[in-house]
Design a protein around this motif. Structure first.
Motif, PDB file in Angstrom:
ATOM      1  N   ALA A 117       0.873  -1.181   0.000  1.00 31.84           N
ATOM      2  CA  ALA A 117       0.000   0.000   0.000  1.00 31.84           C
ATOM      3  C   ALA A 117       0.905   1.223   0.000  1.00 31.84           C
ATOM      4  O   ALA A 117       1.644   1.448   0.959  1.00 31.84           O
ATOM      5  N   THR A 137       0.877  -2.765   4.309  1.00 31.03           N
ATOM      6  CA  THR A 137       1.725  -1.584   4.143  1.00 31.03           C
ATOM      7  C   THR A 137       3.145  -1.924   4.573  1.00 31.03           C
ATOM      8  O   THR A 137       3.355  -2.386   5.697  1.00 31.03           O
ATOM      9  N   GLY A 187      -3.696   0.644  -2.433  1.00 30.92           N
ATOM     10  CA  GLY A 187      -3.196  -0.716  -2.598  1.00 30.92           C
ATOM     11  C   GLY A 187      -2.716  -0.948  -4.017  1.00 30.92           C
ATOM     12  O   GLY A 187      -3.422  -0.637  -4.976  1.00 30.92           O
ATOM     13  N   LEU A 239      -5.731  -1.467   5.139  1.00 29.53           N
ATOM     14  CA  LEU A 239      -4.465  -1.326   4.416  1.00 29.53           C
ATOM     15  C   LEU A 239      -3.240  -1.511   5.305  1.00 29.53           C
ATOM     16  O   LEU A 239      -2.146  -1.742   4.815  1.00 29.53           O
TER      17      LEU A 239
END
Lengths: 318, 161
Positions: free
Chosen positions: A151, A196, A156, A192
């Protein structure tokens, strides 16, 4: 009178026959192999299973580590028996090893965090680096691929890489890890934060010979709508989905046509979708031998280059 | 007798549930009674009336995002009528007609080409200059070789993947 007459007739016949001589006319498919020719070579003894099994029965002198097949799933052929081509598989394996001699492809699993450097003619440095978690790896032989997800700026991004693409310059494993599921596509429907990763992440070193660590994290999913019906996938790395789905969906999930409880007992299905264990052993032995040989050659080359450099340095000193 | 010859199609299962759920790029949940629904699988393609996310920092895009009224494609400037990466589209946004470029797609892409979690566009004026001054999300690196008006969009991009 008869002789000249015969001559004339002969000439006439020859001329007229010339029209019917077979000529090679370049047509649209002239550069391809006919289907029946391919079929013939498929049925040739060279590509039969029996021979392979016989070879396998002979005692082999090398001991292949048991986990070798899980480290290199890309060497396993396509399991559908009537579409297999053993000659092509062998040639592909050879090509893969040749590519592996050039680029270092490390051991990785779904769930590992990886970085891929790609040759990109449009980028200023002619290179493009992407870091992400491996959410899937699939494909057989030369067409093996893996998908990375990250991300970036709250967006994303997923990129699919062909593992044997000559455009790949470098494949790094920043964190060697396994996850509970064979595919992590459900991260698309999770917050997310689970996907990440910093682009300047430093590699985490793992002890050599140690077991690959398993990350048993349970992901909390976003509420529906999802891109797939995750409640039907029996995901292990996800917190219970009961709060997100309706009563009707729970009932539907238990329906035999969706649950398919007979599949684990279906021997024919297993035979159709997997490769014989003995054959896998045979392929892995072959790959292991070739790999060792290539590595030896590589070391020798490096040694020669080192010697040359030492010689050069000595000459410069003189 | 007639019913046997021409059986009346059964009502769809989704319709019985009473909640309308679209999947794919145009995902939305509606608690209202069903008006119309499609039973065909989603194409994930950019066609007319696809909802897009404006990813530049233009006031118009931010306003539309705050009002949760996403831009809708009303025309695609190619012969196929399906928008792909780097294509120019005409969108309806907050009661205005605006031209825009597609800079990210949700559908599956070829190898080495990024796939995004949303369908992204960057608004441009009629003369080709971008409406915003900065793009907030990464842009696919494969778009860098585009020429013409697209270079103006590349110049306001912050990151490439």
């Amino acid at each position: 009178m008869a002789a000249p007459c015969r001559k004339i007739i002969n000439q006439f016949v020859k001329r007229s026959l010339k029209c019917f001589e077979p000529r090679v006319i370049p047509c649209r498919w002239s550069n391809t192999v006919r289907n029946h020719t391919v079929e013939k070579h498929r049925h040739s003894p060279l590509s039969s299973t029996r021979e392979l099994v016989n070879q396998q029965d002979s005692p082999s002198d090398v001991m292949v580590p048991r986990e070798f097949r899980f480290v290199h799933p890309d060497f396993l052929p396509y399991p559908v028996w009537n579409r297999r081509d053993r000659v092509r598989e062998k040639l592909e394996r050879e090509d893969m090893l040749k590519r592996r001699a050039v680029i270092d492809i490390p051991e990785f699993y779904v769930g590992s965090i990886m970085a891929v450097t790609l040759a990109d003619k449009n980028a200023p440095g002619k290179q493009n680096r992407f870091v992400g978690i491996c959410i899937d790896r699939a494909g057989h032989g030369l067409y093996h691929y893996f998908v990375l997800r990250n991300a970036i700026d709250g967006q994303g991004v997923e990129i699919k890489y062909d593992m044997y693409n000559p455009l790949l310059l470098k494949i790094e494993v920043l964190k060697l890890e396994k996850r509970l599921d064979p595919q992590l596509y459900y991260l698309r429907d999770a917050p997310l934060e689970y996907s990440t990763f910093r682009l300047d992440m430093e590699p985490v070193s793992v002890l050599k010979g140690a077991q690959v660590p398993l990350n048993a994290i349970k992901v909390k999913m976003n509420p529906r709508p999802w891109c797939r019906r995750w409640e039907r996938h029996n995901l292990k790395g996800v917190l219970p989905l009961d709060d997100y789905i309706t009563e009707k969906m729970k009932k539907q999930k238990q329906h035999p046509q969706i649950e398919k409880p007979w599949e684990k007992h279906d021997l024919m299905l297993k035979a159709r979708t997997s490769i014989d264990d003995r054959e896998v052993d045979q392929i892995m032995t072959e790959v292991y031998k070739r790999k060792e040989k290539i590595q030896k050659e590589k070391f020798q080359k490096r040694g020669q280059e080192g010697k040359r450099e030492v010689k050069k340095a000595q000459e410069v000193k003189k | 007798m007639l019913g046997k010859l021409f059986p009346i199609p059964k009502m769809n299962k989704i319709a019985q549930a009473g909640v309308l759920v679209f999947r794919g790029p145009n995902a939305c949940v509606s608690a209202f009674p069903i008006q119309s629904f499609s039973t065909s699988p989603c194409l994930n393609q950019i066609i007319k009336l696809s909802r897009m996310k404006v990813v530049d920092n233009s006031m118009l895009g931010r306003k539309a995002e705050l009002a949760s009224k996403p831009a809708r494609v009303i025309h695609i400037y190619n012969k196929k009528g399906v928008g792909y990466l780097g294509d120019k589209v005409l969108v309806a946004i907050m009661g205005e007609k605006k031209r825009a470029y597609i800079v990210g797609l949700r559908q599956n892409q070829k190898e080495n080409v990024p796939r995004f979690d949303s369908n992204n566009i960057v608004l441009v004026e009629d003369n080709g200059t971008p409406t915003g001054t900065r793009i907030r999300v990464p842009i696919p690196s494969c778009l860098r070789n585009r020429e013409g008006d697209f270079t103006k969009i590349l110049s306001i991009a912050t990151k490439f993947v």
